[in-house]
Write a protein that holds these residues in place. Structure first.
Motif, short mmCIF file in Angstrom:
data_model
loop_
_atom_site.label_atom_id
_atom_site.label_comp_id
_atom_site.label_asym_id
_atom_site.label_seq_id
_atom_site.Cartn_x
_atom_site.Cartn_y
_atom_site.Cartn_z
N ASP A 71 7.56 8.43 -0.61
CA ASP A 71 8.09 8.04 -1.92
C ASP A 71 8.02 9.15 -2.95
OD1 ASP A 71 8.55 5.44 -1.00
OD2 ASP A 71 6.50 4.82 -1.48
N LYS A 133 5.43 1.21 6.26
CA LYS A 133 6.60 1.05 5.39
C LYS A 133 6.72 -0.43 5.03
CE LYS A 133 10.41 3.39 5.93
NZ LYS A 133 11.73 3.91 6.41
N LYS A 134 6.73 -0.70 3.74
CA LYS A 134 6.82 -2.06 3.24
C LYS A 134 8.27 -2.43 2.93
CE LYS A 134 2.40 -3.02 3.21
NZ LYS A 134 1.82 -4.11 4.03
N ARG A 138 9.09 1.11 0.59
CA ARG A 138 7.89 1.73 0.04
C ARG A 138 6.92 2.12 1.16
NH1 ARG A 138 4.50 -1.07 -2.21
NH2 ARG A 138 5.15 -3.06 -1.34
N VAL A 140 2.99 2.93 2.12
CA VAL A 140 1.62 2.71 1.65
C VAL A 140 0.63 3.13 2.74
CG1 VAL A 140 2.22 0.81 0.09
CG2 VAL A 140 1.61 0.30 2.46
N GLY A 210 5.36 1.91 -11.38
CA GLY A 210 4.91 2.15 -10.01
C GLY A 210 4.58 3.61 -9.74
N LYS A 212 6.18 6.10 -8.40
CA LYS A 212 7.14 7.16 -8.71
C LYS A 212 7.04 7.58 -10.17
CE LYS A 212 10.50 6.15 -5.07
NZ LYS A 212 11.91 5.82 -4.74
N SER A 298 1.56 8.40 0.23
CA SER A 298 2.93 8.13 -0.25
C SER A 298 3.80 9.37 -0.24
CB SER A 298 2.88 7.55 -1.68
OG SER A 298 2.19 6.33 -1.71
N LYS A 383 -3.16 -0.79 -4.81
CA LYS A 383 -2.89 -0.74 -3.37
C LYS A 383 -3.99 -1.45 -2.58
CE LYS A 383 0.46 0.09 -4.20
NZ LYS A 383 1.72 -0.59 -3.86
N GLU A 386 -3.28 -5.11 -3.12
CA GLU A 386 -2.10 -5.48 -2.34
C GLU A 386 -2.45 -5.67 -0.87
OE1 GLU A 386 1.77 -3.08 -0.82
OE2 GLU A 386 1.53 -3.11 -3.00
N THR A 391 2.08 -8.06 -1.03
CA THR A 391 2.90 -7.26 -1.93
C THR A 391 3.09 -7.89 -3.30
OG1 THR A 391 4.10 -6.41 -0.01
CG2 THR A 391 5.12 -6.08 -2.16
N SER A 394 0.75 -7.13 -6.40
CA SER A 394 0.74 -5.85 -7.11
C SER A 394 1.03 -6.01 -8.59
CB SER A 394 1.76 -4.89 -6.50
OG SER A 394 1.34 -4.47 -5.22
#
Length: 452
Positions: A71, A133-134, A138, A140, A210, A212, A298, A383, A386, A391, A394
């Motif tokens: 990400d 990969k979520k 995403r 994690v 988030g 990013k 990430s 995280k 989560e 998810t 979060s």
């Protein structure tokens, strides 16, 4: 007659203090150091033997930042992790180690950092290797994932995530918010409540975007704030060059001298020198806690060891550069004889070295270091939460996190701060079990990468 509620608070405080001393005592310090020594041995001391290849890997990561799955860029992962590690520990933590453990404590910070480089490297390698990969694409990862998928231990994974999600509210949220509020109040006279509101609004705008948005923010702010602090420290050292050899000599001589006593501290023995040096070193670079690997997981990277190399640089910058500069400024200016501790000692040292701007450099350093630590730890805690609750949890975590910034700024719930320090130490236990248990995989991935 004594108030029963007050008695209960006193009892809780005593119980917590005893627990914290156990958690952050010599057994944990030995465990973290031992893991670092073991992993360094098993990987062939790559922090020395592969240093040229590691440097090439870092340069390659800059050039090909858009290649690989992830990400954020490798550099953004580094600055996000540095945002969490380069904080009040570099200013107040170093000063505390020296004031309580003597100048020799700095040697033991270096010692722990040397082996901590490979500990941090190993955490990142495993976090990237076992990341997931979520929905929505995403990526994690972190100790909770390599403990569950690599070590096949759901219990250890849950324990790490539980400790991490709660510890973040203290060490990563309220403590940092209070540090910012105190620094702003001292420097500019702004009431903590007002600082708390402003902090919550700015942090909320970043955090709700988030990883990013957090990474984009830290990518710009962390290098600037670190550069200003480093330039200020280097300027002071250049103005006091004749005292640097003596300062370095005191660090090495007093690292092994039981009667390490001078100036503002009294009779700090070798045990205290080692304990404060290693403990503050671990506190500031977080090698062994596993937290930074959550950010690095990430990153866009083509191989786990390629991102692991950034972890070695992270510890180098945090402890061997910034912490060392702080310690030398304190020693060359003679501020250690002032009897002060923590941030007050570092402020005194910078004021002596650069009257006027010196104090402002420390004040702004505290403000921005603490603020970026708050941002990075919000991601770590989220995280972990989560992982425990899915998810959808979060967003709820972020919504609870933001009001706690105001609570911390005004100095509320200090008991939670202390408890969070204990939980922060407990994070290391499952993480270290995973690192040692999966050390064979770390060795395999390391050999695979450096043969290429």
């Amino acid at each position: 007659m004594k108030n029963p509620a007050f008695s209960m608070l006193e009892l809780f405080a005593h119980i917590h203090q005893a627990l914290n001393e156990i958690v952050w005592g010599m057994p944990l310090i030995i465990l973290i150091l031992g893991a670092g020594v073991y992993l360094s041995y098993r990987t062939g001391f790559i922090q020395v033997t592969k240093i040229v290849l590691i440097a090439k890997s870092i340069v390659s990561g800059f050039i090909y930042q858009k290649k690989g799955e992830g990400d954020i860029s490798p550099f953004q992962a580094l600055t996000t992790a540095l945002a969490a590690t380069v904080g009040t520990g570099n200013i107040a933590g170093v000063a505390t180690a020296i004031s309580l453990g003597g100048a020799g404590a700095m040697f033991w910070m270096w010692f722990s950092a040397f082996f901590g480089m490979v500990t941090k490297y190993s955490e990142i390698v495993l976090a990237v290797h076992f990341r997931e990969k979520k929905p929505g694409g995403r990526i994690v990862g972190g100790p909770m994932y390599f403990l569950q998928k690599g070590l096949n231990s759901r219990i250890l994974a849950v324990l790490f995530a539980f400790f991490g999600s709660l510890a973040a509210f203290g060490i990563g949220n309220m403590v940092q918010a209070n540090s910012v509020a105190d620094a702003v109040n001292l420097a500019f006279g702004v009431p903590p409540f007002m600082t708390g509101i402003i902090l919550a609004v700015i942090a909320g705008a970043v955090i709700l975007g988030g990883i990013k948005r957090i990474a984009s923010f830290t990518e710009k702010l962390v290098p600037v704030m670190a550069l200003i602090y480093v330039l200020g420290a280097v300027t002071i050292l250049l103005l006091n060059m004749e005292f640097i050899p003596r300062a370095l000599a005191s660090i090495f001589n007093l690292a092994f001298t039981p009667e390490a006593a001078a100036g503002g501290f009294v009779g700090a023995g070798i045990r205290e020198t080692v304990r404060f040096g290693v403990a503050r070193g671990i506190f500031t670079n977080e090698a062994g806690l596993g937290s930074a690997s959550i950010a690095h997981a990430s990153a866009r990277t083509h191989h786990p060891a390629a991102q692991g190399a950034w972890g070695i640089i992270e510890v180098f910058i945090d402890t061997l550069v910034i912490c060392t500069l702080t310690a030398l400024v304190i020693l060359v200016t003679g501020s250690i004889e002032s009897g002060l501790e923590g941030a007050a000692l570092t402020t005194e040292a910078f004021n002596r070295g650069l009257p006027g701007p010196g104090g402002l450099i420390v004040a702004f350093g505290l403000i921005f270091f603490a603020f970026t630590t708050l941002l990075a730890w919000s991601f770590y805690g989220e995280k972990c939460f989560e992982f425990l609750f899915g998810t959808r949890a979060s967003l709820r975590y972020r919504q609870v996190w933001i009001p706690f910034i105001l609570v911390g700024a005004v100095g509320g719930l200090r008991g939670i701060w202390n408890l969070a320090d204990t939980l922060n130490g407990l994070m290391a236990v499952p993480n270290l079990v995973g690192l040692v248990g999966l050390s064979g995989l770390v060795v395999k991935l390391t050999k695979e990468y450096f043969k290429r």
